[in-house]
Design a protein around this motif. Sequence first.
Motif, PDB file in Angstrom:
ATOM      1  N   LEU A 105       0.826  -1.207   0.000  1.00 23.65           N
ATOM      2  CA  LEU A 105       0.000   0.000   0.000  1.00 23.65           C
ATOM      3  C   LEU A 105       0.861   1.257   0.000  1.00 23.65           C
ATOM      4  CD1 LEU A 105      -2.662  -1.107   2.656  1.00 23.65           C
ATOM      5  CD2 LEU A 105      -2.865  -1.214   0.160  1.00 23.65           C
ATOM      6  N   ASN A 106       1.898   1.262   0.817  1.00 22.74           N
ATOM      7  CA  ASN A 106       2.765   2.439   0.905  1.00 22.74           C
ATOM      8  C   ASN A 106       3.526   2.669  -0.400  1.00 22.74           C
ATOM      9  OD1 ASN A 106       1.942   2.926   3.509  1.00 22.74           O
ATOM     10  ND2 ASN A 106       3.695   1.927   4.464  1.00 22.74           N
ATOM     11  N   ASP A 107       3.980   1.585  -1.010  1.00 27.24           N
ATOM     12  CA  ASP A 107       4.743   1.713  -2.257  1.00 27.24           C
ATOM     13  C   ASP A 107       3.905   2.349  -3.367  1.00 27.24           C
ATOM     14  OD1 ASP A 107       6.922   0.591  -1.061  1.00 27.24           O
ATOM     15  OD2 ASP A 107       6.616  -1.422  -1.908  1.00 27.24           O
ATOM     16  N   HIS A 108       2.576   2.165  -3.308  1.00 29.21           N
ATOM     17  CA  HIS A 108       1.695   2.686  -4.351  1.00 29.21           C
ATOM     18  C   HIS A 108       0.859   3.870  -3.872  1.00 29.21           C
ATOM     19  CE1 HIS A 108       2.610  -1.396  -5.834  1.00 29.21           C
ATOM     20  NE2 HIS A 108       2.453  -0.876  -7.036  1.00 29.21           N
ATOM     21  N   ASP A 109       1.200   4.414  -2.700  1.00 26.80           N
ATOM     22  CA  ASP A 109       0.493   5.586  -2.160  1.00 26.80           C
ATOM     23  C   ASP A 109      -1.022   5.362  -2.058  1.00 26.80           C
ATOM     24  OD1 ASP A 109       2.657   7.202  -1.636  1.00 26.80           O
ATOM     25  OD2 ASP A 109       2.701   8.065  -3.643  1.00 26.80           O
ATOM     26  N   ILE A 110      -1.417   4.165  -1.645  1.00 29.59           N
ATOM     27  CA  ILE A 110      -2.835   3.859  -1.463  1.00 29.59           C
ATOM     28  C   ILE A 110      -3.228   4.211  -0.033  1.00 29.59           C
ATOM     29  CG2 ILE A 110      -4.566   2.013  -1.378  1.00 29.59           C
ATOM     30  CD1 ILE A 110      -2.972   0.585  -3.557  1.00 29.59           C
ATOM     31  N   THR A 111      -4.140   5.161   0.115  1.00 28.13           N
ATOM     32  CA  THR A 111      -4.585   5.563   1.445  1.00 28.13           C
ATOM     33  C   THR A 111      -5.693   4.636   1.923  1.00 28.13           C
ATOM     34  OG1 THR A 111      -6.201   7.137   0.554  1.00 28.13           O
ATOM     35  CG2 THR A 111      -3.982   7.965   1.016  1.00 28.13           C
ATOM     36  N   ARG A 112      -5.883   4.569   3.248  1.00 26.26           N
ATOM     37  CA  ARG A 112      -6.882   3.664   3.804  1.00 26.26           C
ATOM     38  C   ARG A 112      -7.359   4.144   5.170  1.00 26.26           C
ATOM     39  NH1 ARG A 112      -1.252   2.958   3.232  1.00 26.26           N
ATOM     40  NH2 ARG A 112      -0.370   1.980   5.079  1.00 26.26           N
ATOM     41  N   GLU A 113      -8.562   3.678   5.512  1.00 28.10           N
ATOM     42  CA  GLU A 113      -9.144   3.932   6.824  1.00 28.10           C
ATOM     43  C   GLU A 113      -9.539   2.591   7.425  1.00 28.10           C
ATOM     44  OE1 GLU A 113     -11.937   7.521   7.016  1.00 28.10           O
ATOM     45  OE2 GLU A 113     -12.015   6.940   4.904  1.00 28.10           O
ATOM     46  N   ALA A 114      -9.219   2.385   8.701  1.00 31.12           N
ATOM     47  CA  ALA A 114      -9.526   1.122   9.371  1.00 31.12           C
ATOM     48  C   ALA A 114     -10.685   1.299  10.345  1.00 31.12           C
ATOM     49  CB  ALA A 114      -8.293   0.612  10.122  1.00 31.12           C
ATOM     50  N   PHE A 115     -11.609   0.309  10.339  1.00 36.18           N
ATOM     51  CA  PHE A 115     -12.789   0.376  11.197  1.00 36.18           C
ATOM     52  C   PHE A 115     -12.932  -0.935  11.969  1.00 36.18           C
ATOM     53  CE2 PHE A 115     -13.555   2.863   7.334  1.00 36.18           C
ATOM     54  CZ  PHE A 115     -13.834   4.109   7.867  1.00 36.18           C
ATOM     55  N   PRO A 116     -12.518  -0.969  13.248  1.00 38.24           N
ATOM     56  CA  PRO A 116     -12.751  -2.162  14.071  1.00 38.24           C
ATOM     57  C   PRO A 116     -14.248  -2.322  14.323  1.00 38.24           C
ATOM     58  CG  PRO A 116     -11.388  -0.533  15.222  1.00 38.24           C
ATOM     59  CD  PRO A 116     -11.842   0.100  13.982  1.00 38.24           C
ATOM     60  N   LEU A 117     -14.736  -3.582  14.257  1.00 38.12           N
ATOM     61  CA  LEU A 117     -16.159  -3.847  14.352  1.00 38.12           C
ATOM     62  C   LEU A 117     -16.460  -4.894  15.425  1.00 38.12           C
ATOM     63  CD1 LEU A 117     -16.836  -4.162  10.513  1.00 38.12           C
ATOM     64  CD2 LEU A 117     -17.259  -2.133  11.939  1.00 38.12           C
ATOM     65  N   GLU A 118     -17.698  -4.865  15.900  1.00 39.82           N
ATOM     66  CA  GLU A 118     -18.192  -5.836  16.878  1.00 39.82           C
ATOM     67  C   GLU A 118     -19.435  -6.499  16.304  1.00 39.82           C
ATOM     68  OE1 GLU A 118     -17.862  -7.746  20.634  1.00 39.82           O
ATOM     69  OE2 GLU A 118     -16.570  -6.181  19.792  1.00 39.82           O
ATOM     70  N   ALA A 119     -19.506  -7.836  16.378  1.00 44.79           N
ATOM     71  CA  ALA A 119     -20.645  -8.564  15.818  1.00 44.79           C
ATOM     72  C   ALA A 119     -21.896  -8.362  16.658  1.00 44.79           C
ATOM     73  CB  ALA A 119     -20.322 -10.048  15.717  1.00 44.79           C
ATOM     74  N   MET A 120     -23.039  -8.206  15.978  1.00 41.50           N
ATOM     75  CA  MET A 120     -24.342  -8.058  16.618  1.00 41.50           C
ATOM     76  C   MET A 120     -25.312  -9.079  16.008  1.00 41.50           C
ATOM     77  SD  MET A 120     -24.221  -5.552  18.829  1.00 41.50           S
ATOM     78  CE  MET A 120     -22.677  -4.751  19.304  1.00 41.50           C
ATOM     79  N   GLY A 121     -26.372  -9.409  16.738  1.00 44.99           N
ATOM     80  CA  GLY A 121     -27.353 -10.355  16.232  1.00 44.99           C
ATOM     81  C   GLY A 121     -26.896 -11.787  16.418  1.00 44.99           C
ATOM     82  N   ASP A 122     -27.516 -12.700  15.709  1.00 49.62           N
ATOM     83  CA  ASP A 122     -27.200 -14.128  15.793  1.00 49.62           C
ATOM     84  C   ASP A 122     -26.145 -14.454  14.753  1.00 49.62           C
ATOM     85  OD1 ASP A 122     -27.076 -16.859  15.894  1.00 49.62           O
ATOM     86  OD2 ASP A 122     -29.243 -17.180  15.898  1.00 49.62           O
TER      87      ASP A 122
END
Length: 255
Positions: A111-128
């Motif tokens: 990702l860094n070599d190609h200047d690809i930006t990103r955002e990370a979103f930690p998630l929590e499971a809900m429901g069954d």
Amino acid sequence: MAPTRRLLLAAAAAVLLLGVANAARCPSIKDQLFRRGGGGKDTPTIMAIKYEVPPSLHDKLTYEKDLRKAGGITFYQLTKLMTDNVYFVGYTEWESWGDMMDHLDDFTSFLNDHDITREAFPLEAMGDIKREYRTDRQGTAPVDRRRRTTDDPRDMPAHVLIKFDVPPHLHEDFVDEFMKVQEDVVTEEKENRFYTLRQYTTMKHRYVLRAGWDTLDGYLDHMHPCPLADFCMKHDIQFFIEPFRVLACSCGEEM
């Protein structure tokens, strides 16, 4: 706002600003900030990462190849939002936070070599969570997902990502309503492929529902009527719908 709460929010913001490349040096957001007694590096982890990929690099994205050889991954899905020609979303489930960070240490260099930006979103499971995917419901091998030969868009797969902004005092009622709808989806909607709800662990108000159907008609049948949408309208809950395509999946659901 209480001093402790301010410190927690400030710490969460600081971790996110460091970005995925530096996240291996920081404690798990989910464990340290939102779980009592946190499980640390060995805690099962769910993460969505949004990548901004210029069109010229679409064919060079090595996401699936890297995930196929990653240790500790239990599920992955690479998707492309249909509202632009830039954003990809990688959704992953891991046996532990450490497994995920081992993978990101390797993938981040690309990702860094190609200047690809990103955002990370930690998630929590809900429901069954045991009834989220059709293959789990059937207890059999993955369903055959060969390409359809028809050009009729109503016969093509339909996938949506729906973000909900839910006030804290409505969280329990919202999840209860989702589980009622989930039960109907499991028992009545034979064309449904998956139907999942996750809460952002760094945003107390934000939930995301990811779902897919064999055909557009199957999705439209689900939406009319739609008790979850009616619940949101009744309680002034904002929601945002984004269609997407599945490009690669560990369950063999490539489109």
